[in-house]
Design a protein around this motif. Structure first.
Motif, PDB file in Angstrom:
ATOM      1  N   LEU A 224       0.804  -1.220   0.000  1.00 41.06           N
ATOM      2  CA  LEU A 224       0.000   0.000   0.000  1.00 41.06           C
ATOM      3  C   LEU A 224       0.842   1.276   0.000  1.00 41.06           C
ATOM      4  N   ALA A 225       2.034   1.223   0.537  1.00 40.46           N
ATOM      5  CA  ALA A 225       2.921   2.388   0.525  1.00 40.46           C
ATOM      6  C   ALA A 225       3.224   2.836  -0.906  1.00 40.46           C
TER       7      ALA A 225
ATOM      8  N   SER B 266      -5.542   4.873   0.517  1.00 37.86           N
ATOM      9  CA  SER B 266      -6.569   5.794   1.016  1.00 37.86           C
ATOM     10  C   SER B 266      -7.924   5.104   1.095  1.00 37.86           C
ATOM     11  N   ARG B 267      -8.248   4.319   0.103  1.00 39.18           N
ATOM     12  CA  ARG B 267      -9.530   3.592   0.113  1.00 39.18           C
ATOM     13  C   ARG B 267      -9.567   2.586   1.262  1.00 39.18           C
TER      14      ARG B 267
ATOM     15  N   TYR C   1     -12.689  -4.054   6.647  1.00 38.36           N
ATOM     16  CA  TYR C   1     -11.257  -3.757   6.674  1.00 38.36           C
ATOM     17  C   TYR C   1     -10.450  -5.058   6.582  1.00 38.36           C
ATOM     18  N   ALA C   2     -10.807  -6.058   7.371  1.00 40.77           N
ATOM     19  CA  ALA C   2     -10.095  -7.334   7.350  1.00 40.77           C
ATOM     20  C   ALA C   2     -10.182  -7.979   5.970  1.00 40.77           C
ATOM     21  N   THR C   3     -11.334  -7.867   5.326  1.00 42.98           N
ATOM     22  CA  THR C   3     -11.503  -8.417   3.986  1.00 42.98           C
ATOM     23  C   THR C   3     -10.591  -7.708   2.992  1.00 42.98           C
ATOM     24  N   ALA C   4     -10.497  -6.393   3.100  1.00 46.79           N
ATOM     25  CA  ALA C   4      -9.611  -5.636   2.211  1.00 46.79           C
ATOM     26  C   ALA C   4      -8.159  -6.070   2.398  1.00 46.79           C
ATOM     27  N   ILE C   5      -7.721  -6.193   3.636  1.00 46.84           N
ATOM     28  CA  ILE C   5      -6.333  -6.606   3.892  1.00 46.84           C
ATOM     29  C   ILE C   5      -6.107  -8.031   3.388  1.00 46.84           C
TER      30      ILE C   5
END
Length: 148
Positions: free
Chosen positions: A68-69, A76-77, A101-105
């Motif tokens: 993500l960096a 941002s999303r 959030y956990a699903t995105a990660i």
């Protein structure tokens, strides 16, 4: 597929993937299988990982630091899915009770491999993809989402 599995896929996984711009039933099935395999769809007390996907602190930091960096719009999303204050105090806790959030990660752990997601109908390939890019050594076995 059980009602709980179907509800988790319909109410959490699919909307989160859509929010991230991913329209793939294969990705949805991969994430459902991951949650089933890592925690049995339970967000509590999964052993070494955190939350419904059993993501380790190291995996979580690695997604932010090494992926993500370099993708600020996506970062941002993903950050917008996290709570405003708790994330700053303890980012890992966000994965315990914030399913989107956990699903995105979880998705980003796979996405950063740069490889296409195997077809959902090929359970052995999904299991291999999970073991290679996500699973962190616990004595767990892939659970087929369709059978859940």
């Amino acid at each position: 597929m059980s009602g709980k599995s179907r509800a988790f896929e319909q109410l959490v996984i699919i909307p989160t993937l859509q929010y991230l711009g991913v329209a793939s039933s294969d990705a949805s099935q991969l994430l459902l299988g991951t949650a089933l395999s890592e925690s049995g769809l339970s967000s509590c007390c999964n052993g070494e990982g955190i939350g419904i996907y059993g993501i380790t602190s190291e995996q979580h930091r690695d997604v932010w630091d090494r992926y993500l960096a370099f993708h600020p719009d996506l970062a941002s999303r993903v950050r917008s899915l996290a709570s405003r204050y708790e994330f700053l105090k303890s980012p890992d806790i966000e994965m315990q009770h914030n399913f989107a959030y956990a699903t995105a990660i979880a998705w980003l752990i796979y996405e950063r491999s740069g490889l296409p997601v195997p077809t959902a109908s090929q359970d052995e390939e999904l299991a291999s993809f999970w073991r290679h890019y996500f699973h962190h050594g616990k004595a767990l076995h892939w659970q087929t989402p369709a059978a859940a």
